[in-house]
Structures are given as C-alpha cells and as structure tokens.
Design a protein around this motif. Sequence first.
Motif, PDB file in Angstrom:
ATOM      1  N   SER A  14      -3.537 -10.574   3.302  1.00 36.53           N
ATOM      2  CA  SER A  14      -2.820  -9.322   3.392  1.00 36.53           C
ATOM      3  C   SER A  14      -2.186  -9.029   4.749  1.00 36.53           C
ATOM      4  O   SER A  14      -1.833  -7.905   5.041  1.00 36.53           O
ATOM      5  CB  SER A  14      -3.751  -8.163   3.048  1.00 36.53           C
ATOM      6  N   SER A  15      -2.091 -10.005   5.569  1.00 40.39           N
ATOM      7  CA  SER A  15      -1.471  -9.731   6.861  1.00 40.39           C
ATOM      8  C   SER A  15      -0.035  -9.273   6.645  1.00 40.39           C
ATOM      9  O   SER A  15       0.449  -8.370   7.292  1.00 40.39           O
ATOM     10  CB  SER A  15      -1.514 -10.977   7.740  1.00 40.39           C
ATOM     11  N   GLY A  17       0.897  -8.396   3.546  1.00 40.85           N
ATOM     12  CA  GLY A  17       0.777  -7.496   2.413  1.00 40.85           C
ATOM     13  C   GLY A  17       1.197  -6.058   2.658  1.00 40.85           C
ATOM     14  O   GLY A  17       2.041  -5.527   1.951  1.00 40.85           O
ATOM     15  N   HIS A  18       0.630  -5.471   3.671  1.00 38.99           N
ATOM     16  CA  HIS A  18       0.896  -4.057   3.911  1.00 38.99           C
ATOM     17  C   HIS A  18       2.370  -3.792   4.092  1.00 38.99           C
ATOM     18  O   HIS A  18       2.927  -2.870   3.535  1.00 38.99           O
ATOM     19  CB  HIS A  18       0.174  -3.600   5.153  1.00 38.99           C
ATOM     20  N   ARG A  21       4.192  -3.994   1.006  1.00 41.49           N
ATOM     21  CA  ARG A  21       3.913  -2.869   0.155  1.00 41.49           C
ATOM     22  C   ARG A  21       4.680  -1.623   0.573  1.00 41.49           C
ATOM     23  O   ARG A  21       5.159  -0.864  -0.253  1.00 41.49           O
ATOM     24  CB  ARG A  21       2.441  -2.547   0.215  1.00 41.49           C
ATOM     25  N   GLN A  22       4.758  -1.448   1.847  1.00 41.04           N
ATOM     26  CA  GLN A  22       5.429  -0.250   2.314  1.00 41.04           C
ATOM     27  C   GLN A  22       6.938  -0.288   2.048  1.00 41.04           C
ATOM     28  O   GLN A  22       7.530   0.710   1.709  1.00 41.04           O
ATOM     29  CB  GLN A  22       5.166  -0.066   3.802  1.00 41.04           C
ATOM     30  N   LYS A  25       7.821  -1.782  -3.606  1.00 44.86           N
ATOM     31  CA  LYS A  25       6.637  -1.686  -4.432  1.00 44.86           C
ATOM     32  C   LYS A  25       5.983  -3.053  -4.593  1.00 44.86           C
ATOM     33  O   LYS A  25       6.661  -4.043  -4.797  1.00 44.86           O
ATOM     34  CB  LYS A  25       7.021  -1.172  -5.823  1.00 44.86           C
ATOM     35  N   MET A  26       4.693  -3.011  -4.551  1.00 44.42           N
ATOM     36  CA  MET A  26       3.934  -4.230  -4.794  1.00 44.42           C
ATOM     37  C   MET A  26       4.177  -4.691  -6.222  1.00 44.42           C
ATOM     38  O   MET A  26       4.277  -3.884  -7.130  1.00 44.42           O
ATOM     39  CB  MET A  26       2.443  -3.929  -4.668  1.00 44.42           C
ATOM     40  N   ARG A  28       2.373  -5.351  -8.582  1.00 50.53           N
ATOM     41  CA  ARG A  28       1.017  -5.214  -9.065  1.00 50.53           C
ATOM     42  C   ARG A  28       0.903  -5.723 -10.507  1.00 50.53           C
ATOM     43  O   ARG A  28       1.848  -5.652 -11.276  1.00 50.53           O
ATOM     44  CB  ARG A  28       0.679  -3.727  -9.024  1.00 50.53           C
ATOM     45  N   VAL A  73      -6.410  -4.692 -12.614  1.00 46.22           N
ATOM     46  CA  VAL A  73      -7.126  -3.457 -12.280  1.00 46.22           C
ATOM     47  C   VAL A  73      -6.276  -2.303 -12.796  1.00 46.22           C
ATOM     48  O   VAL A  73      -5.156  -2.110 -12.343  1.00 46.22           O
ATOM     49  CB  VAL A  73      -7.311  -3.300 -10.761  1.00 46.22           C
ATOM     50  N   ASN A  75      -4.442   1.125 -13.415  1.00 41.61           N
ATOM     51  CA  ASN A  75      -3.986   2.118 -12.457  1.00 41.61           C
ATOM     52  C   ASN A  75      -4.322   3.513 -12.965  1.00 41.61           C
ATOM     53  O   ASN A  75      -3.666   4.055 -13.849  1.00 41.61           O
ATOM     54  CB  ASN A  75      -2.475   1.970 -12.268  1.00 41.61           C
ATOM     55  N   VAL A  77      -4.045   6.247 -11.488  1.00 36.64           N
ATOM     56  CA  VAL A  77      -3.073   7.273 -11.113  1.00 36.64           C
ATOM     57  C   VAL A  77      -2.080   7.440 -12.252  1.00 36.64           C
ATOM     58  O   VAL A  77      -1.803   8.545 -12.712  1.00 36.64           O
ATOM     59  CB  VAL A  77      -2.338   6.897  -9.812  1.00 36.64           C
ATOM     60  N   ALA A  78      -1.587   6.307 -12.717  1.00 39.78           N
ATOM     61  CA  ALA A  78      -0.649   6.351 -13.835  1.00 39.78           C
ATOM     62  C   ALA A  78      -1.343   6.922 -15.063  1.00 39.78           C
ATOM     63  O   ALA A  78      -0.782   7.744 -15.790  1.00 39.78           O
ATOM     64  CB  ALA A  78      -0.129   4.950 -14.119  1.00 39.78           C
TER      65      ALA A  78
ATOM     66  N   LEU B  81       1.969   8.205  -8.243  1.00 40.93           N
ATOM     67  CA  LEU B  81       2.536   7.180  -9.124  1.00 40.93           C
ATOM     68  C   LEU B  81       3.942   6.814  -8.648  1.00 40.93           C
ATOM     69  O   LEU B  81       4.260   5.641  -8.470  1.00 40.93           O
ATOM     70  CB  LEU B  81       2.623   7.717 -10.547  1.00 40.93           C
ATOM     71  N   ALA B 140      -8.394   1.059  -8.318  1.00 43.39           N
ATOM     72  CA  ALA B 140      -7.662   1.620  -9.451  1.00 43.39           C
ATOM     73  C   ALA B 140      -6.932   2.901  -9.082  1.00 43.39           C
ATOM     74  O   ALA B 140      -6.060   3.361  -9.796  1.00 43.39           O
ATOM     75  CB  ALA B 140      -8.621   1.878 -10.607  1.00 43.39           C
TER      76      ALA B 140
END
Lengths: 360, 360
Positions: A14-15, A17-18, A21-22, A25-26, A28, A73, A75, A77-78, B81, B140
């Motif tokens: 994840s070096s 990764g972040h 992601r920022q 969107k990842m 996922r 995993v 989500n 949130v969704a 989301l 999650a």
Amino acid sequence: MNGSAIKSDFIEPSSEGHVRRQRRKMQRVTMMDVAKRAGVSSSTVSLYLRRPEAVSPMAGQEIAQAIEALGYVPNLVAGGLAAAGSRVVSVIVPSIRNAFFAETVATLQTELAAEGLQVMLGHSEYSEEDEEALIRTALAWAPAAIVLTGLRHSKAARHLLASASVPVVEMWELGAQAPIDMAVGFCHTAVGATAARHFAQQGFTQLAFLGARLLQDSRAATRAEGFAVEALRLGLPEPQILNHPAPATAEAGAQLLGRVQASLPKLQAVACSNDLVALGVLFECQRRGIAVPGDLAVMGFGDLSFSSTSNPPLTTIRPSGDLIGREVARLIKACTKGNRPPGADRIVDTGHLLVERKSA
Amino acid sequence: MNGSAIKSDFIEPSSEGHVRRQRRKMQRVTMMDVAKRAGVSSSTVSLYLRRPEAVSPMAGQEIAQAIEALGYVPNLVAGGLAAAGSRVVSVIVPSIRNAFFAETVATLQTELAAEGLQVMLGHSEYSEEDEEALIRTALAWAPAAIVLTGLRHSKAARHLLASASVPVVEMWELGAQAPIDMAVGFCHTAVGATAARHFAQQGFTQLAFLGARLLQDSRAATRAEGFAVEALRLGLPEPQILNHPAPATAEAGAQLLGRVQASLPKLQAVACSNDLVALGVLFECQRRGIAVPGDLAVMGFGDLSFSSTSNPPLTTIRPSGDLIGREVARLIKACTKGNRPPGADRIVDTGHLLVERKSA
DNA sequence: CTGAAAGCGCTAACAC
DNA sequence: GTGTTAGCGCTTTCAG
C-alpha cells in the motif's frame, strides 16, 4: 471500476495505495465482481449474504467460493444507503475514562457486535452542548439506535431525537423524568438513600457526602441529594455535601477528606460519589491515623475492581455497569429486529446493590 | 427486571416512526429539499457544506436558512459512498475496560471529532482471531483509517490490511517488528529494562515480575522479558516471573504477592505489569506487615490516577496514553488531508517515563 | 429461486 | 460561482 483487486498476488504494502485511492476510486472488489465470477446476478449474491438458505445450494456454493477467491469485503456504507439505515449504534457517554462507562460500553460493544452492529463512540465531557453536537453527527449516520447517558439533554437534542424516529436508549439513570424513548438504569436518589440508611442503622449521625464534579455530573449530584434527603427524613442532622471540582480520583478524595475533617471534626461517616474518591479517603485516613471504620465509616459507589481488596475492603454500592450494557443491547437488538418492546418494557430498572464489606 | 419506574405518559414520540421507517423509507429531508428551498442546485448546497467560502454570500445565506428551517441533517452514509471513503476511524483495542486504552481512546476520539471523524470501537479481548473479524468488519466501512493495538496480528489480518490500502496505525507498541503502515508507541522491552535498572541501582538483587494475563497480553509479557533480560545483563540472578491468569486487578496483585512471598522469601523488589496489580501488592503488604519500600520495593506500570496518592505513593512507569492518542490522531489527520507523513515520520516513539515516588 | 431495474442521498468532475 | 451529469455499491421490489 471492474478490476479485481487481488491481481497483486501477494501483499502489496500500500505504499502507492493511498495515493491511488485519493486520486481515483479504488478498484474495490464489488458484489458485482463476485456475482460475475459465480455466474449469478448481484441480487442473488446480496440475497445469499443476507439469507443463505434462500439461495439454491449450488449457487450458494459458487458464491461462497467467489467471495473467498476474490477476498470480497461487503461495503456496509453502500448497504446502509440502500437499506436506508446503517448498522451503526451511536453511543455517547460523558467520558470513557470513567470505569463505569467503560464497563458498560465494553459489554455493549461485545453484545452488539454479535449482531453485526457497530458501536460509534462519542464523549460529551459532561457538556449538554457537546452532547447535542455529538447527537447531530450521530444522526447523520442514520444509526440503528442512539445510546445516551442520563436523562438530561438540551432541549434541542431532545427535539432532534424525537423527530428523528430512531430508537433512543438513555442509560445509567432512571426516575428523574420520562425518557425520550427507552431507558436502562437505576435511580440515583435511591442510591443516596441506601447509603444514608446504612449509616443511620449503625447509629451514625454526623454524615457527609464527598463528591467530585458535582456541578457537571448530575447523577452524582442526585446521589448526594438523595443521601441528604434521606438522612433528614430519618431525623439526622443535615449531612454536609463537599464537592471537588476535578474529576473523581483518589487524589480528590484525599483532599476532600482533609477539608471535611477540618470543618466537621465530629464526623462519623462519609459517603463518596465514586469508589476512587473513597479510595483516596482510605489512603488519607491511613496517613492521618484515622481508623476505618473505627473512627470513620467510609462508603463508596461503583464497586470498582480494587474495592474488594483495599484496606479495609470497601463497603460500596454496585450499579452493575455490565448489566446495563447487556440490557441496552437487548433493547436495541429487539428494535433492529422489528419487535420494539411495548410500553413498560421500554424502561428497565437495573437497581443497585449495597455491598457490605469492612469500611462501613 | 422491568419495573417501569415512570410510565412514559409524557413524550410519546416515534412510536409509529420506527415501524414506518422499517417498512418504507422515511421521507427524510435531503440535500435536494434544501436546494429547492434555497433556490439553488444540490451541488451548490454540497459545496456550501464543504467550503462555505466558495459559494456566493447570498446563496450561502439562503442555504443556511433553508437548512435551519428544514432541520436538515446531512446523510454521511450517502456522502461516504459517493466520496468512496467514509469519515470513520475504526479503533480496535483489547479492552476499553483497561484504563490505558480508555485514556488513549478518549483522547483520540476528542481529537478526531474536531476533524469530523467518527470513532468506531471494537474489542479484541486479546484474541488475534477476534481482532481479525473486527478488522474485516472495519474494512467494510471503508474507513478513513484503522487503529490497532500492538504489532501482533494474525497473518490474514496483516494481509487484509495491506491490500486494503487504508491508513493503518498500530499503537501502544514499538520495536517488536516493523509496523504494517504507521505506529505510535514505545518499546516495552525498554520499559522492563528501566524497571530492572532502577532496582539494580538501589542494590537490590532478588527481583520478581508480577504480571496478569501474560499469555494473552503480549506487551506485558514483553515488559516482563525486558525486565528479566536486563537484570541478567546487569549480573543479577534471574528474576522470577509470576503470572496471574485473570485480568490485571488489585485482587490479582494481592494474590501474586502471596505466591511470590511463599516461593521467594528473600525477595527485595517487584515490578508489576500494571499499577492495579501494584496497588494490590501494596494492600497485601499492609496486611502482612511488610514495609514498602523498607522490606520490599514495589514498582508499577501505567501511572494510573490513584498511583500518586497511595500509601506509599507508587513508583511507576508512565506510558502516556493520552500522548499516544494525540499522536495517532495527528497521523490520521495528516493522511485524511492528503499529506501522508514520509517514511520515518510514520513511526513515533512516545517513550516512557520513570516516575519516582516512594514505593521503590 | 433468480435477475432486471430502480433508486438510496450525496460527491465530483466538467461545462457553463 | 453554479448547474448538469454520472455514478458510489448495495438493497429491494417485482417479474419470470
């Protein structure tokens, strides 16, 4: 948007990764990915996750494998958005540093986790204003329930909660007024009265109550009041109530003992707002050569872990913080399952217990 | 069990609400409603909420009024989301009942709340397996960061975390191995060594370490080991390490003292894994007429609130739980703001402090 | 028992 | 500055 994240065949630390992601969107692993790999539709996967028995064994097998292989995993949130209600329970306590609330929150978290409910924690620091802000934020998460400490809240907070139609449980206090929705706790006036009665039975007449942060901690103040009122009712002279402005600690207790000794030399018994305060009193008595319970009877509140082992073992009143946690969890679970307890069952009195040891 | 202290003939809110909510979506006030009432588009409202200064003052005014009038509460679930990442920080500790972690979590929560970040709490109960499950759930929620206790985690957990590309902070331990991502804490081996050195300097040779739950609590075990190794290095006889299977309480300390007294009559000094254990030792010494520090030197760990007031005041090692909380918060805030700390800054050593009082 | 379709309420480009 | 347009990943009718 459709890649499988597992392409990196092993740990990709994840070096990068972040940053990725920022910016974007990842990619996922989504339910759709699982569905594709299992050769079914995403709604079948969704169904499987919720009620595996409602899906054909074969499809279920396939799905389970896909989930495993993809490291899927879900989500939440969704899920929360779609279901119009997240599996979050917002818990607001004055301070988790306080062993009482730590105990309750710990029990609550464990019980709720078993039901797939998450605990979100907030600290009001004994401020109604802060609590209101916390409630506002809590509501923004569309929580499955909100747990508050005590029955006292700002008017705006009560209004907010009442109109939000979310289950609310107020804990650690009963009797001061009607709860917003549900309540689990005990009557602090009764606790104070129990202490006063215990002292009266032993023939003590010169009593005092030692409390910390009584101005902020309304429940402790209620215990103090219950203590004084009961003493008066029993025909004793009015007990003096001393207050220390700092949080309830042994240090505060030690200082309070000094103060009360100075002002009430004939003092026979003290009730403390908290076992830690009582511990400090015990310590200070040792230093001053005051025999407990010979010269002075000492009673605590809380039955904390050290109270059974101190010198002398502390007579105290146990509020059952873990029972409160368990009952709050029970109520919440009932609500999330759709069977909201009827009227009277929405208030549960966990009572209090006088634990007679040696200090009083 | 359910003595209804007050029949709630007062506020009767939401009795229908829950039911309605569960059946059909609540007609919640949305951002769109606010936008309409303010005569702007919803994205302007969104912008206003995030950066008020980027919206014209007039529109801002209008929006603010609409929000107020409608009692709008933003839906963070939806926001999370859309933004592909919620404002949740998942914090997993062995137990919040432990004052060390309560302190850290309290500080962390307060600091994070100021930044609009919510703390979700989980208890691993010192089980790697439970921790793994907790991590899975945490993930999650697409959290902004995950905070773990210690450096030891199941292999699966490490893998899960590494491939999730979410900021991870491991706290309360340093040195045992490289952190997954970031770490804030101190070296427990060094803590043990400090204790041993302190005893050695005072000429004690017969030492023991009293710990609770050493099999579960690997950090406490590391302190014990550091203690023993340093003693050996200084040429002292190997200290005996005693373990109590129950959680760290005064009760456990009292029992441990009994055991160690029986097996090591010449004992001169004991280091405890926790101030509560040390407190129990102090209590038991009083009972047995063992003078502290005359006959036996006692050292604690934690510098809990009572330690400065006990008899005698407890010499202990302060780990600064609140500093850890503050530093963890700082790291997380940096990450959420997009400036992830560079290499070395991702590990912060909060050190430990020997607090010399009277017991040793 | 399974799939297609329609959002949940909000954010984030990207035009205007 | 502000509006338009797409989704975020999932749940949930509703057909088939």
